[in-house]
Every structure is written in structure tokens, then in C-alpha cells.
Write a protein that holds these residues in place. Structure first.
Motif, PDB file in Angstrom:
ATOM      1  N   VAL A 192       0.842  -1.208   0.000  1.00 62.39           N
ATOM      2  CA  VAL A 192       0.000   0.000   0.000  1.00 62.39           C
ATOM      3  C   VAL A 192       0.875   1.254   0.000  1.00 62.39           C
ATOM      4  CG1 VAL A 192      -1.635   1.322   1.406  1.00 62.39           C
ATOM      5  CG2 VAL A 192      -1.991  -1.120   1.051  1.00 62.39           C
ATOM      6  N   LYS A 193       1.999   1.211   0.699  1.00 61.68           N
ATOM      7  CA  LYS A 193       2.906   2.362   0.755  1.00 61.68           C
ATOM      8  C   LYS A 193       3.564   2.634  -0.589  1.00 61.68           C
ATOM      9  CE  LYS A 193       4.558   1.267   5.298  1.00 61.68           C
ATOM     10  NZ  LYS A 193       5.760   0.977   6.081  1.00 61.68           N
ATOM     11  N   GLU A 194       3.997   1.553  -1.255  1.00 57.84           N
ATOM     12  CA  GLU A 194       4.767   1.711  -2.482  1.00 57.84           C
ATOM     13  C   GLU A 194       4.683   0.422  -3.309  1.00 57.84           C
ATOM     14  OE1 GLU A 194       8.988   3.713  -3.383  1.00 57.84           O
ATOM     15  OE2 GLU A 194       9.034   2.187  -1.834  1.00 57.84           O
ATOM     16  N   THR A 195       4.033   0.494  -4.453  1.00 64.02           N
ATOM     17  CA  THR A 195       3.888  -0.681  -5.309  1.00 64.02           C
ATOM     18  C   THR A 195       5.250  -1.076  -5.871  1.00 64.02           C
ATOM     19  OG1 THR A 195       1.667   0.018  -5.925  1.00 64.02           O
ATOM     20  CG2 THR A 195       2.713  -1.631  -7.324  1.00 64.02           C
ATOM     21  N   PRO A 196       5.648  -2.337  -5.672  1.00 67.76           N
ATOM     22  CA  PRO A 196       6.959  -2.767  -6.177  1.00 67.76           C
ATOM     23  C   PRO A 196       6.923  -3.065  -7.673  1.00 67.76           C
ATOM     24  CG  PRO A 196       5.839  -4.590  -5.113  1.00 67.76           C
ATOM     25  CD  PRO A 196       4.963  -3.389  -4.926  1.00 67.76           C
ATOM     26  N   ASP A 197       8.093  -3.061  -8.266  1.00 69.94           N
ATOM     27  CA  ASP A 197       8.225  -3.458  -9.668  1.00 69.94           C
ATOM     28  C   ASP A 197       8.217  -4.979  -9.784  1.00 69.94           C
ATOM     29  OD1 ASP A 197       8.729  -0.775 -10.848  1.00 69.94           O
ATOM     30  OD2 ASP A 197      10.470  -0.869  -9.514  1.00 69.94           O
ATOM     31  N   ILE A 198       8.832  -5.638  -8.784  1.00 76.00           N
ATOM     32  CA  ILE A 198       8.959  -7.088  -8.787  1.00 76.00           C
ATOM     33  C   ILE A 198       8.564  -7.634  -7.416  1.00 76.00           C
ATOM     34  CG2 ILE A 198      10.567  -9.042  -8.990  1.00 76.00           C
ATOM     35  CD1 ILE A 198      12.278  -7.221 -10.826  1.00 76.00           C
ATOM     36  N   ILE A 199       7.785  -8.717  -7.436  1.00 78.29           N
ATOM     37  CA  ILE A 199       7.416  -9.419  -6.207  1.00 78.29           C
ATOM     38  C   ILE A 199       7.978 -10.832  -6.307  1.00 78.29           C
ATOM     39  CG2 ILE A 199       5.512 -10.301  -4.789  1.00 78.29           C
ATOM     40  CD1 ILE A 199       3.802  -7.995  -6.082  1.00 78.29           C
ATOM     41  N   LEU A 200       8.782 -11.215  -5.322  1.00 78.58           N
ATOM     42  CA  LEU A 200       9.305 -12.583  -5.217  1.00 78.58           C
ATOM     43  C   LEU A 200       8.500 -13.249  -4.123  1.00 78.58           C
ATOM     44  CD1 LEU A 200      13.122 -11.756  -5.382  1.00 78.58           C
ATOM     45  CD2 LEU A 200      11.640 -12.535  -7.248  1.00 78.58           C
ATOM     46  N   LEU A 201       7.648 -14.182  -4.491  1.00 77.49           N
ATOM     47  CA  LEU A 201       6.610 -14.705  -3.607  1.00 77.49           C
ATOM     48  C   LEU A 201       6.797 -16.177  -3.290  1.00 77.49           C
ATOM     49  CD1 LEU A 201       3.806 -14.366  -2.227  1.00 77.49           C
ATOM     50  CD2 LEU A 201       2.785 -14.769  -4.482  1.00 77.49           C
ATOM     51  N   LEU A 240      -3.704 -10.150  -5.782  1.00 76.63           N
ATOM     52  CA  LEU A 240      -2.957  -9.188  -6.596  1.00 76.63           C
ATOM     53  C   LEU A 240      -3.487  -9.111  -8.017  1.00 76.63           C
ATOM     54  CD1 LEU A 240       0.633  -9.982  -5.336  1.00 76.63           C
ATOM     55  CD2 LEU A 240      -0.663  -7.872  -4.957  1.00 76.63           C
ATOM     56  N   ARG A 241      -3.853 -10.239  -8.573  1.00 81.06           N
ATOM     57  CA  ARG A 241      -4.376 -10.228  -9.934  1.00 81.06           C
ATOM     58  C   ARG A 241      -5.762  -9.587  -9.999  1.00 81.06           C
ATOM     59  NH1 ARG A 241       0.113  -9.634 -12.108  1.00 81.06           N
ATOM     60  NH2 ARG A 241       1.401 -11.473 -12.373  1.00 81.06           N
ATOM     61  N   LYS A 242      -6.564  -9.758  -8.957  1.00 81.51           N
ATOM     62  CA  LYS A 242      -7.868  -9.082  -8.929  1.00 81.51           C
ATOM     63  C   LYS A 242      -7.694  -7.568  -8.833  1.00 81.51           C
ATOM     64  CE  LYS A 242     -10.607 -12.865  -7.178  1.00 81.51           C
ATOM     65  NZ  LYS A 242     -11.349 -13.448  -6.074  1.00 81.51           N
ATOM     66  N   LEU A 243      -6.615  -7.140  -8.179  1.00 81.50           N
ATOM     67  CA  LEU A 243      -6.316  -5.713  -8.080  1.00 81.50           C
ATOM     68  C   LEU A 243      -5.733  -5.148  -9.373  1.00 81.50           C
ATOM     69  CD1 LEU A 243      -4.583  -5.265  -4.602  1.00 81.50           C
ATOM     70  CD2 LEU A 243      -6.863  -4.536  -5.273  1.00 81.50           C
ATOM     71  N   LYS A 244      -5.496  -6.021 -10.338  1.00 83.12           N
ATOM     72  CA  LYS A 244      -4.845  -5.634 -11.600  1.00 83.12           C
ATOM     73  C   LYS A 244      -3.432  -5.099 -11.337  1.00 83.12           C
ATOM     74  CE  LYS A 244      -8.682  -6.127 -14.076  1.00 83.12           C
ATOM     75  NZ  LYS A 244      -9.146  -7.466 -14.094  1.00 83.12           N
ATOM     76  N   CYS A 245      -2.741  -5.749 -10.420  1.00 83.20           N
ATOM     77  CA  CYS A 245      -1.373  -5.388 -10.052  1.00 83.20           C
ATOM     78  C   CYS A 245      -0.457  -5.522 -11.267  1.00 83.20           C
ATOM     79  CB  CYS A 245      -0.900  -6.293  -8.913  1.00 83.20           C
ATOM     80  SG  CYS A 245       0.834  -6.125  -8.519  1.00 83.20           S
ATOM     81  N   ASP A 246       0.317  -4.480 -11.548  1.00 86.19           N
ATOM     82  CA  ASP A 246       1.224  -4.479 -12.685  1.00 86.19           C
ATOM     83  C   ASP A 246       2.622  -4.991 -12.342  1.00 86.19           C
ATOM     84  OD1 ASP A 246      -0.668  -3.504 -14.470  1.00 86.19           O
ATOM     85  OD2 ASP A 246      -0.172  -1.415 -14.043  1.00 86.19           O
ATOM     86  N   LYS A 297      -4.185 -21.925 -13.438  1.00 86.07           N
ATOM     87  CA  LYS A 297      -3.176 -21.565 -14.441  1.00 86.07           C
ATOM     88  C   LYS A 297      -3.565 -20.306 -15.217  1.00 86.07           C
ATOM     89  CE  LYS A 297      -0.731 -25.149 -13.437  1.00 86.07           C
ATOM     90  NZ  LYS A 297       0.404 -25.094 -12.583  1.00 86.07           N
ATOM     91  N   ASN A 298      -4.792 -19.837 -15.044  1.00 87.50           N
ATOM     92  CA  ASN A 298      -5.214 -18.589 -15.675  1.00 87.50           C
ATOM     93  C   ASN A 298      -4.688 -17.377 -14.927  1.00 87.50           C
ATOM     94  OD1 ASN A 298      -6.721 -19.839 -17.745  1.00 87.50           O
ATOM     95  ND2 ASN A 298      -8.388 -20.179 -16.300  1.00 87.50           N
ATOM     96  N   ILE A 299      -4.180 -17.616 -13.714  1.00 88.45           N
ATOM     97  CA  ILE A 299      -3.598 -16.515 -12.950  1.00 88.45           C
ATOM     98  C   ILE A 299      -2.151 -16.385 -13.402  1.00 88.45           C
ATOM     99  CG2 ILE A 299      -2.988 -15.649 -10.681  1.00 88.45           C
ATOM    100  CD1 ILE A 299      -5.330 -17.239  -9.559  1.00 88.45           C
ATOM    101  N   LYS A 300      -1.862 -15.304 -14.068  1.00 89.66           N
ATOM    102  CA  LYS A 300      -0.559 -15.111 -14.689  1.00 89.66           C
ATOM    103  C   LYS A 300       0.538 -14.892 -13.644  1.00 89.66           C
ATOM    104  CE  LYS A 300       1.810 -11.695 -17.500  1.00 89.66           C
ATOM    105  NZ  LYS A 300       2.524 -11.049 -16.430  1.00 89.66           N
ATOM    106  N   ILE A 301       1.638 -15.625 -13.826  1.00 87.40           N
ATOM    107  CA  ILE A 301       2.865 -15.324 -13.101  1.00 87.40           C
ATOM    108  C   ILE A 301       3.942 -15.072 -14.148  1.00 87.40           C
ATOM    109  CG2 ILE A 301       2.271 -16.621 -11.018  1.00 87.40           C
ATOM    110  CD1 ILE A 301       4.217 -18.819 -11.987  1.00 87.40           C
ATOM    111  N   ASP A 302       4.990 -14.387 -13.744  1.00 84.98           N
ATOM    112  CA  ASP A 302       6.050 -14.055 -14.687  1.00 84.98           C
ATOM    113  C   ASP A 302       7.173 -15.075 -14.685  1.00 84.98           C
ATOM    114  OD1 ASP A 302       5.308 -11.299 -15.847  1.00 84.98           O
ATOM    115  OD2 ASP A 302       4.858 -11.147 -13.717  1.00 84.98           O
TER     116      ASP A 302
END
Length: 116
Positions: free
Chosen positions: A44-53, A69-75, A93-98
Motif C-alpha cells: 500500500v505504501k509503495e507498489t513494487p516493480d517485482i514481487i518474489l513470492l 494481486l491479480r484481482k487488483l490488476k497489479c502491474d 493456471k489462468n492466474i498469470k505469473i512471470d
């Protein structure tokens, strides 16, 4: 400045990854959180460029966070880190991961992800 959040409950592992990433480039800001609640607070403070989950987290698992995150349309680019074999991971598998980093992974793989 590239912002990376590591969501990992193994503090020694996340500290190792953080130290490595910060040694690559002074323009990389790395935050480590060990649960989903800490992630949401920092997200919430700062959207990251990369999330390692990580998938296996206390309280709420990484799958649930990924769906949120995908429902939030997280970029943010999201990479799953897990010791569980990727063929054994069952999630929508419809939930996209990079990408997927199988623990233990090569630091060069992490370097390519963050510096691309």
C-alpha cells in the motif's frame, strides 16, 4: 529506482536474497516481509516493480495473495519462489505469473529477473 519485495517466511533466506540483490546495483530497493499482512502494509505504501513470492507462508498462503494481486490488476512482475516442484503446484493456471524459481535457485537466474 527498481523496487523489489520479497515475501518469504524464512528470514535467513530472504536476507541472503536481499543482500545479493542490493550488491548488484545501488538503484535496487529491496524490502523483505515474512507474511501476507506485512506485504499488504508495504504494498500500500509503495507498489513494487517485482514481487518474489513464496507459496508456503504462515496464515495466508502465496496462492491467495497471488489471486488477490491479480484481482487488483497489479502491474508488478510476480515470480513464485518455492521448494515445491512446479509440476506439483496446483493453482489456477489462468492466474498469470512471470516466472518460477525453484529453491534452491541459481543467483544468476535471480540477477536476470531483476536486472531485465
Amino acid at each position: 529506482m527498481k523496487k523489489v519485495i520479497i515475501v518469504e517466511d524464512d528470514r535467513s533466506f530472504s536476507d541472503l536474497v536481499k543482500t545479493y540483490l542490493m550488491s548488484l546495483n545501488s538503484e535496487i530497493k529491496v524490502t523483505c516481509v515474512d507474511d501476507v499482512y506485512g506485504f499488504i502494509r508495504d504494498f500500500v505504501k509503495e507498489t513494487p516493480d517485482i514481487i518474489l513470492l513464496d507459496i508456503l507462508l504462515p496464515d495466508i498462503n502465496g496462492y491467495t495473495l497471488l489471486q488477490f494481486l491479480r484481482k487488483l490488476k497489479c502491474d508488478s512482475k510476480i515470480y513464485i519462489m518455492s521448494g515445491i516442484n512446479d509440476e506439483m503446484i496446483s493453482f489456477d493456471k489462468n492466474i498469470k505469473i512471470d516466472g518460477f524459481l525453484h529453491k534452491p535457485f541459481e543467483l544468476e537466474d535471480l540477477k536476470r529477473i531483476v536486472l531485465d
